[in-house]
Design a protein around this motif. Structure first.
Motif, PDB file in Angstrom:
ATOM      1  N   SER A 700     116.447  86.584  78.097  1.00 38.47           N
ATOM      2  CA  SER A 700     117.201  86.293  76.893  1.00 38.47           C
ATOM      3  C   SER A 700     116.302  86.488  75.686  1.00 38.47           C
ATOM      4  O   SER A 700     115.069  86.541  75.805  1.00 38.47           O
ATOM      5  N   ALA A 701     116.928  86.585  74.514  1.00 35.28           N
ATOM      6  CA  ALA A 701     116.157  86.747  73.287  1.00 35.28           C
ATOM      7  C   ALA A 701     115.291  85.524  73.018  1.00 35.28           C
ATOM      8  O   ALA A 701     114.138  85.656  72.574  1.00 35.28           O
ATOM      9  N   ASP A 702     115.828  84.327  73.293  1.00 33.73           N
ATOM     10  CA  ASP A 702     115.036  83.115  73.075  1.00 33.73           C
ATOM     11  C   ASP A 702     113.804  83.110  73.978  1.00 33.73           C
ATOM     12  O   ASP A 702     112.705  82.731  73.548  1.00 33.73           O
ATOM     13  N   ALA A 703     113.995  83.499  75.240  1.00 32.91           N
ATOM     14  CA  ALA A 703     112.858  83.543  76.163  1.00 32.91           C
ATOM     15  C   ALA A 703     111.833  84.575  75.706  1.00 32.91           C
ATOM     16  O   ALA A 703     110.617  84.372  75.837  1.00 32.91           O
ATOM     17  N   ALA A 708     106.520  85.664  73.329  1.00 30.85           N
ATOM     18  CA  ALA A 708     105.732  86.286  72.266  1.00 30.85           C
ATOM     19  C   ALA A 708     104.872  85.255  71.542  1.00 30.85           C
ATOM     20  O   ALA A 708     103.705  85.526  71.208  1.00 30.85           O
ATOM     21  N   ASP A 709     105.445  84.065  71.311  1.00 31.46           N
ATOM     22  CA  ASP A 709     104.664  83.003  70.667  1.00 31.46           C
ATOM     23  C   ASP A 709     103.461  82.624  71.522  1.00 31.46           C
ATOM     24  O   ASP A 709     102.375  82.346  71.011  1.00 31.46           O
ATOM     25  N   ALA A 742     111.678  90.208  64.672  1.00 29.17           N
ATOM     26  CA  ALA A 742     111.490  91.550  65.250  1.00 29.17           C
ATOM     27  C   ALA A 742     111.742  91.533  66.753  1.00 29.17           C
ATOM     28  O   ALA A 742     112.342  92.461  67.305  1.00 29.17           O
ATOM     29  N   VAL A 743     111.309  90.471  67.426  1.00 28.62           N
ATOM     30  CA  VAL A 743     111.535  90.352  68.865  1.00 28.62           C
ATOM     31  C   VAL A 743     113.024  90.251  69.158  1.00 28.62           C
ATOM     32  O   VAL A 743     113.541  90.907  70.079  1.00 28.62           O
ATOM     33  N   ARG A 744     113.744  89.408  68.392  1.00 29.85           N
ATOM     34  CA  ARG A 744     115.186  89.248  68.631  1.00 29.85           C
ATOM     35  C   ARG A 744     115.930  90.558  68.396  1.00 29.85           C
ATOM     36  O   ARG A 744     116.803  90.939  69.185  1.00 29.85           O
TER      37      ARG A 744
END
Length: 898
Positions: A700-703, A708-709, A742-744
């Motif tokens: 998922s985008a949240d994952a 990335a963090d 950018a990741v999302r």
């Protein structure tokens, strides 16, 4: 033993060994110091009677040296203890000849990392090196069990056993306590111990071949009075060649054959036979071998056909033949061999089916099949090339090209070796021996039936999965000159036999034809030779003196390493005058010359001369291209001889035991093998100092943002689906993602694009510094063992097959050659202004993977892809590892025949 008892006994021994849990791979046939063969295997409870018989034949002195007491008889308790072992903490091996025990070696673990070792060698078989062989095998087994040190207690007067330990190449410490010498040494292989082992193998195999080639007594089993029979032909060839030893025809009823006294059986010859030539039908050969073993024959040459090349029944018959010969302690050439030739004046043996053979010379030849044997001998004779030794291995059930090369390393009568190989049973050993031979004399190989090609019927070999380029790389590593056919083999051989090696790749061209000069120059350029003098073209009416002056100027030029002379028949000058001019000039220089005189080919007296006490000749070729092809091959070989071979790679920070434990754990729950997870691969590679970059799978985008963090920005998001992984461009990748938005956005974009392809499985990874993306692989091949490959990722690998290969163990020079061996190598050095990569870091990574692959045959494949090479180092961004139960390698870390 009669009938099938010998083979039944062998089968029973194997069944007994399996029943007690003894690893079958511990069994081995080995060549001993005197050239005979011994069988090494784990001890079993069924050996009780054999142990008693062995002990009963030992002298009082030997018993006392082994047991420190006059133990004339063994108790039932002792026999039980000796024959019942767990093959882990307590290991025992026996050496046998025809099923009779000739030596015993054992170790007993005394703590987690050390064990006490002891040997007992039959009085009748001491001095053959059985103790040394058993020490090698026990040490290799002990290391597999986690033991690193051997200790032993030896009486001071037991000098033979002390010598075994001392000469093994280990760092041995000893001290005397209570009248006993306590010996201790680490069993981890050292450069010295490995050198000792290989030296012993070389001497033993060389001596066994010498026994075959220099027989003082030869028997022909199947000698016949029928002139058209094979037995009669072979015997006639032996007599016509002037064999210098004793010849014993074996015929059931004849009193003499071709004027030589005959004997009804090999068992009735007046003296023991060194070489028995077998020409009886295949079905009778088994009984013949049994009689030869009982008669003490040292070696067999089996010309008989009808074995594995004839079908399934023949395969079984050939395997039965091999087992019987091995158990009897003999070597065998064949079956289905064309024969042997030794032109040494002290022997003069022509044990072949060829009535006319080349004269005595300094070319050693080996061919596998009979038909090719005929072609090889005939070609040598037409070229005027004399031979020292010729051997045809036939179905190669035992003696192979490897054995002959061991002999040729030391043979002072052979200057160049030619091999025609249709298959290869042990490429790793071939590479090792060929490298040693090529270091002292040229080795020219014609090869077919290797790599992806099937072996000829009758040849015992394993199927290989490596591409043909891997075999080419193996030959280059070994310094072997590979050619395409028999004609090219002799093109090269006539140059290496009769001319000095060139010191470089600079060539002069001299002739009397503009066309031949231009043709010669074009051929040099196409082969990568540098034309630094000429082409000089004299007029067709030039005199012999003008020819001589032009040649002298070419040879005298310090910028010239070799000279090509290309002449058409002159219009005015006689051929003999030209030949005399060429001879006189060439003899004054230590530079090679190849010549084209239209209408001539080979070597002969017309162009022969004496130089520093050596008889030489200018080799002549039908066309300049033939000579220049040969000159190029010899030049590359000469440059290989001049190069530093490098030192074996030995990266630091390696934990072999940890890697072994991890692999054992991975295989514990998957006996057929499996692919490792990324975390498992990271852990395993880490044991060899290879750092695999973290990559987090996300759904998922949240994952993806959370990953990335954790990894720190900038990051890359990429699909793991094979559907898009190898597509050109960045179909499944988004890079330089510097924040959560950018990741999302990247996740949404890739999901929308790849979802219809079911390719929306992603990982997040930290963004690497721009560099050159490379691929490093190691795979375990059934025939070659470990093979290491290198390429530049993308189209060079996937479309152009621009991949370089090498066979471990590697030297630092091998690693450099591997990196430079791809056409895309300029990308590593800073192509078109780009920064060059950190070559030493890349070399270190290749070295680590090569050592890892060499150490662990359970690694079916390891692919590091991509490996980002850049100015500051290398980053292993991806890895795929597959483990499988290990195959028994063809060239293990202990001596054994294949």
């Amino acid at each position: 033993m009669e009938g099938g008892e010998l083979d039944d006994t062998a089968a029973m021994e194997r069944v007994s060994a399996r029943a007690t849990g003894a690893p079958v791979e511990w069994e081995a046939d080995v060549v001993l110091r005197d050239g005979s063969v011994a069988h090494i295997r784990p001890i079993t409870p069924d050996d009780a009677d054999g142990i008693r018989a062995f002990h009963s034949k030992q002298s009082d002195e030997s018993i006392y040296l082994r047991f420190f007491a006059p133990l004339r008889e063994l108790s039932e308790r002792d026999v039980h203890r000796f024959t019942h072992v767990d093959h882990h903490d307590r290991v025992a091996l026996v050496a046998t000849l025809d099923g009779e025990i000739t030596g015993i070696g054992r170790y007993d673990r005394i703590d987690p990392t050390s064990a006490e070792v002891a040997f007992n060698i039959s009085d009748h078989f001491q001095g053959k090196g059985i103790g040394s062989v058993m020490l090698e095998h026990l040490a290799a087994i002990a290391q597999e069990m986690g033991i690193t040190r051997f200790v032993a207690e030896v009486l001071p007067q037991n000098r033979k056993m002390l010598t075994v330990f001392k000469e093994a190449g280990y760092e041995v410490t000893h001290h005397i306590e209570d009248g006993v010498v306590e010996v201790a040494f680490d069993i981890k292989p050292t450069e010295q111990s490995k050198a000792v082992q290989l030296s012993r193998e070389h001497r033993a195999e060389s001596r066994s071949v010498r026994t075959i080639l220099f027989p003082e007594r030869v028997a022909i089993i199947g000698a016949s009075r029928r002139e058209e029979s094979i037995g009669a032909l072979v015997m006639r060839n032996i007599l016509d060649a002037g064999y210098q030893g004793e010849l014993y025809p074996i015929h059931r009823v004849a009193e003499n054959v071709q004027g030589i006294k005959a004997y009804p059986s090999i068992l009735e010859t007046p003296h023991p036979v060194d070489l028995a030539i077998v020409v009886v039908p295949a079905a009778q050969a088994i009984d013949v071998v049994k009689d030869c073993g009982r008669a003490g024959v040292k070696a067999l040459l089996v010309l008989s056909a009808g074995f594995a090349e004839a079908g399934d029944e023949g395969i079984l018959l050939q395997e039965k033949l091999r087992r019987r010969v091995r158990r009897a302690g003999m070597r065998i050439v064949g079956p289905n061999s064309f024969g042997l030739v030794n032109n040494d004046p002290a022997v003069r043996l022509n044990a072949t089916l060829a009535s006319v053979i080349p004269e005595s010379g300094r070319l050693g030849l080996f061919a596998q099949s009979g038909a090719l044997g005929v072609a090889v001998l005939a070609s040598a004779a037409r070229r005027g090339l004399g031979i020292s030794v010729f051997a045809s291995a036939g179905n190669r059930v035992d003696v192979s090209g490897n054995d002959l090369m061991q002999y040729w390393i030391d043979d002072q009568e052979t200057d160049t070796v030619g091999l025609y190989l249709e298959s290869m049973g042990n490429p790793r050993k071939f590479s090792r021996i060929a490298r040693a031979l090529a270091a002292v004399k040229p080795v020219v190989v014609v090869s077919s039936g290797v790599s992806s090609f099937a072996a000829p019927p009758g040849h015992r070999t394993r199927v290989t999965n490596v591409p043909p380029q891997a075999f080419d790389a193996l030959l280059r590593q070994a310094g072997v000159i590979r050619v395409e056919n028999v004609h090219q083999l002799f093109d090269v051989a006539q140059l290496t036999l009769h001319q000095p090696l060139p010191k470089g790749d600079r060539v002069a061209i001299v002739g009397n034809s503009d066309a031949l000069g231009a043709l010669s120059a074009s051929a040099c350029v196409s082969w990568g030779l540098r034309v630094t003098h000429g082409p000089v073209s004299l007029p067709p009416q030039a005199s012999a003196e003008e020819f001589a002056a032009a040649l002298d100027a070419a040879f005298a030029d310090p910028e010239v390493d070799s000279v090509v002379a290309a002449f058409i028949p002159p219009l005015v000058t006689q051929d003999e005058d030209v030949h005399r001019a060429v001879r006189s000039i060439v003899a004054d220089y230590e530079k090679p010359c190849v010549a084209t005189f239209l209408g001539m080919r080979g070597v002969g007296e017309d162009l022969s001369y004496d130089q520093d006490g050596t008889r030489r000749s200018v080799p002549v070729y039908a066309m300049p291209e033939d000579g220049i092809r040969a000159l190029n091959a010899v030049t590359r070989y000469a440059l290989w001889r001049q190069r530093d071979r490098g030192t074996p790679v030995a990266p630091n920070g390696i934990d072999r035991l940890r890697a072994e434990a991890l692999i054992d754990g991975y295989l514990a729950d998957s006996h057929e093998g499996r692919a490792l997870t990324r975390e498992e691969a990271r852990e395993l590679l880490g044991a060899y100092g290879i750092r695999l970059w973290p990559a987090v799978e996300v759904t998922s985008a949240d994952a993806a943002v959370a990953a990335a963090d954790e990894l720190t920005y900038p990051v890359i998001l990429k699909s793991t689906s094979p559907v898009v992984r190898h597509q050109p461009g960045l179909v499944g990748v988004r890079g330089d993602l510097v924040d959560a938005d950018a990741v999302r956005n990247a996740y949404a974009s890739l999901s929308q694009r790849l979802g219809p392809l079911v390719a929306d499985r992603f990982v997040v990874q930290r963004m690497a510094v721009p560099g050159v993306s490379t691929v490093i692989r190691a795979s375990e091949d059934p025939l070659f063992g470990p093979v290491v490959s290198f390429s530049v990722a993308g189209p060079p690998t996937e479309l152009l097959d621009d991949v370089a290969h090498r066979i471990p163990p590697l030297t630092d020079v091998d690693v450099t050659d591997l990196m430079d061996g791809v056409k895309a190598a300029p990308l590593l050095n800073g192509h078109r202004g780009a920064a060059p990569v950190h070559r030493s870091a890349l070399a270190d990574l290749i070295a680590r993977l090569s050592v890892m692959a060499d150490d662990h045959p359970e690694l079916s494949s390891v692919e590091l892809n991509p490996v980002n090479a850049w100015t500051g180092g290398v980053d292993v961004l991806g890895a795929e590892v597959v483990v499988r139960p290990a195959l028994v390698r063809k060239d293990p870390g202990r001596r054994r025949m294949t």
